[in-house]
Enzyme design. Sequence first.
Site, PDB file in Angstrom:
ATOM      1  N   ASP A   1     -18.625  19.243 -96.123  1.00 52.35           N
ATOM      2  CA  ASP A   1     -18.338  18.611 -94.836  1.00 52.35           C
ATOM      3  C   ASP A   1     -19.515  18.978 -93.935  1.00 52.35           C
ATOM      4  OD1 ASP A   1     -17.001  17.352 -92.729  1.00 52.35           O
ATOM      5  OD2 ASP A   1     -16.058  19.221 -92.113  1.00 52.35           O
TER       6      ASP A   1
ATOM      7  N   GLU B   1     -19.293  14.149 -97.122  1.00 52.94           N
ATOM      8  CA  GLU B   1     -18.679  13.189 -96.205  1.00 52.94           C
ATOM      9  C   GLU B   1     -19.771  12.292 -95.633  1.00 52.94           C
ATOM     10  OE1 GLU B   1     -15.499  14.496 -93.614  1.00 52.94           O
ATOM     11  OE2 GLU B   1     -16.189  13.109 -92.071  1.00 52.94           O
TER      12      GLU B   1
ATOM     13  N   ASP C   1     -13.036  22.610 -91.029  1.00 57.41           N
ATOM     14  CA  ASP C   1     -14.206  22.288 -91.858  1.00 57.41           C
ATOM     15  C   ASP C   1     -13.999  22.768 -93.300  1.00 57.41           C
ATOM     16  OD1 ASP C   1     -16.218  21.826 -89.340  1.00 57.41           O
ATOM     17  OD2 ASP C   1     -14.870  23.506 -89.041  1.00 57.41           O
TER      18      ASP C   1
END
Lengths: 164, 164
Positions: A7, A68, A141
């Site tokens: 992430d 991501e 996160d």
Amino acid sequence: MRVMGVDPGLTRCGIAIVQDAPSRKIELIQVQVARTLPNLPTAERLLLLERALISMVEEFEPEVMAIEQVFSQHNLKSVIGTAQAAGVAMLVAARSQLKVVTHTPTQIKAAVTGSGRADKKQVTQMVKKICNLQEAPKPADAADAIALGICHLWHNPKLAKAVS
Amino acid sequence: MRVMGVDPGLTRCGIAIVQDAPSRKIELIQVQVARTLPNLPTAERLLLLERALISMVEEFEPEVMAIEQVFSQHNLKSVIGTAQAAGVAMLVAARSQLKVVTHTPTQIKAAVTGSGRADKKQVTQMVKKICNLQEAPKPADAADAIALGICHLWHNPKLAKAVS
């Protein structure tokens, strides 16, 4: 298959290692949030992030890196830092000849919770359940990085069937 | 002082090495445009770019890397790739313990032409004149990378006085 979920972020970058377990659940091998201080020069922050990513790749030898996807439409203020963090992750992957895949936030939420509109709390709860964790992963996160790994494993049609 | 100017981009990344000459003009040591094909995966493109940057740093040993600042407000479509290319340049600099500075497009144009609103043609012509080149540098990314190096050298108040 062992997947590294990333992430991306300059201030907090979630990095998770997950793999599909024989039980058809997902096994969480490791998760960490690499943090860099906003008052450091960007070049130094990217270097710290690179080191954290390299050390996870070297220690856990994932086969795929799932990142991501960064969109230029969202969070205009932070998009540059996020894009750079994602770029460093891709670079680390390419250098280690790791395959790189990207998933959108909607794909990740849908894979983990069944709804592309799920909120952070729902994602965290489902991550805890899927990986059979005693506590919910924190901060968001960390949960997002795990969710990315799950999303990638469950995107595999064969596996998706096996776990459903 | 020897400066590496980087005009970041995924498709074309201008990389120039300039230094202040005893004559108080600017000497162009090397300039190249690193290109990567848009149909390659981003991770591969970033890796190719990293190699081009590392090879210039190793061969010419600049003291500073001057990178054009990326703004999220401009070119929404390409901002992510540009930010990632700039991030890779910063990372290469930090790894070699090179100082990183960024300059805005307006600063670069103003330093080279005297006007922050100069067009690409004016920048290219002034770069040719300042570096005493026989031909104008092409493409624009090459001229921009050289202009970045000049901008950085002339931002030094002592040098700026000496050349004016």
